[in-house]
Design an enzyme around this catalytic site. Sequence first.
Site, short mmCIF file in Angstrom:
data_model
loop_
_atom_site.label_atom_id
_atom_site.label_comp_id
_atom_site.label_asym_id
_atom_site.label_seq_id
_atom_site.Cartn_x
_atom_site.Cartn_y
_atom_site.Cartn_z
N TYR A 179 -40.01 23.28 17.82
CA TYR A 179 -41.16 24.16 17.61
C TYR A 179 -41.84 24.48 18.93
O TYR A 179 -42.43 25.56 19.08
CB TYR A 179 -42.15 23.51 16.64
CG TYR A 179 -41.72 23.59 15.19
CD1 TYR A 179 -42.01 24.71 14.42
CD2 TYR A 179 -40.99 22.56 14.61
CE1 TYR A 179 -41.61 24.79 13.10
CE2 TYR A 179 -40.58 22.63 13.28
CZ TYR A 179 -40.90 23.75 12.54
OH TYR A 179 -40.49 23.84 11.22
N GLU A 206 -41.28 18.61 6.74
CA GLU A 206 -39.93 18.24 7.16
C GLU A 206 -39.83 16.74 7.45
O GLU A 206 -38.81 16.11 7.14
CB GLU A 206 -39.52 19.07 8.37
CG GLU A 206 -39.29 20.53 8.00
CD GLU A 206 -39.47 21.50 9.16
OE1 GLU A 206 -39.35 21.07 10.33
OE2 GLU A 206 -39.74 22.69 8.89
#
Length: 398
Positions: free
Chosen positions: A98, A140
């Site tokens: 990310y 996640e």
Amino acid sequence: MLSEQSVPVVRATLPAVGAAMGDITTLFYRKLFDAHPELLRDLFNRGNQASGEQQRALAGSIAAFAGMLLERPDARPDALLSRIAHKHASLGITSEQYKIVHRHLFAAIAEVLGDAVTPEVAAAWDEVYWLMANALVAVETRLYQEAGVAEGEVWRSMEITGRREETPDAVSLVLRPADGGPTRPFLPGQYVSVRSSLPDGSRQIRQYSLSAALGRTDWRITVKRVQGDGRPEGEVSSWLHAHARPGDVLTVSAPFGDLALAEDDGPLLLASAGIGVTPVLAMLDHLAATGSTRPVTVVHADRSPAGHAHRQEHLDLVRALPDARLHLWYEEPGDAAPEAAAGRADVTDLELPPGLTAYLCGPVPFMRAVRGDLLRRGVPAEAVHYEVFGPDLWLGQQ
């Protein structure tokens, strides 16, 4: 939720950012792959990149998330986040990635919008990005924990123990852990990723639903060969059709996916089209294996009986349930399916019990049409669940 100082900035700039998001995401992916070519080679779907579908999906998800922050500040967009997080987990995405995405995405935003990206605008959209990213990382992380694996470590070698031609364009593959261990548990309706080594040295990944219920010593996936129709043919599906044989070993992820059959006694609608039948098969198989007496309305649409993957199994599973009814539509029914209607699926006149939960899987136009008909008939939006194969171009369009 967004901070007080960011709300008016995002609200004022959302139209401009949203209008430019297509250009931003296209530039973002170019920058990302220039810096990290291994991501295009081994992680991202090259076909979706070539068609622009992945760029449109990313643009839609960011714009949809920003809009939800503004319009529903006290509610989390759980459905949107869950679908993305399950897909990310099946690819083995890690929290560090990310940061890479953030760097190249905001470089693209600055380049496309130029002087319009003031420090105040940059800070507000930075907040949007990290609200979405951190929410996804949290989901996640939970998914990895539930799967019993470390972050991103989802892969396992699976041996092909059986192959069956289901239609001219669909084959089912039976998989068993190559190390002789047990298969991982999964929920009816979930999928796995398959990572295939292609002749050019790339390792492309695709998702396939588990098309039989839990309770066996092996898994089954069904792969439909993606024909070009003016676009590149499916790389992985074509490779599996041509080369995957019993005795071969595939790299397969743990099961993920939020289109999972809820364990209760309420009535169900299971609606599928084309290869979207595969998660429905697992659901029906599970219901039959557990002796379920739930009322089940099964809807399926396909090109023809010959193109209906697992057709006989589909019919037999419905017959095995004491309170299930099957409604079939074929564009070309011919004489082989006198029980089917001609044309496309239409649920407007079906008898549907109150309180049903619907699961949809198939092409986006099919799911959008069925979902719209269900909403018009009074089925609550939260009772309609769906799965999209490929980039979720439906985000923000519901």
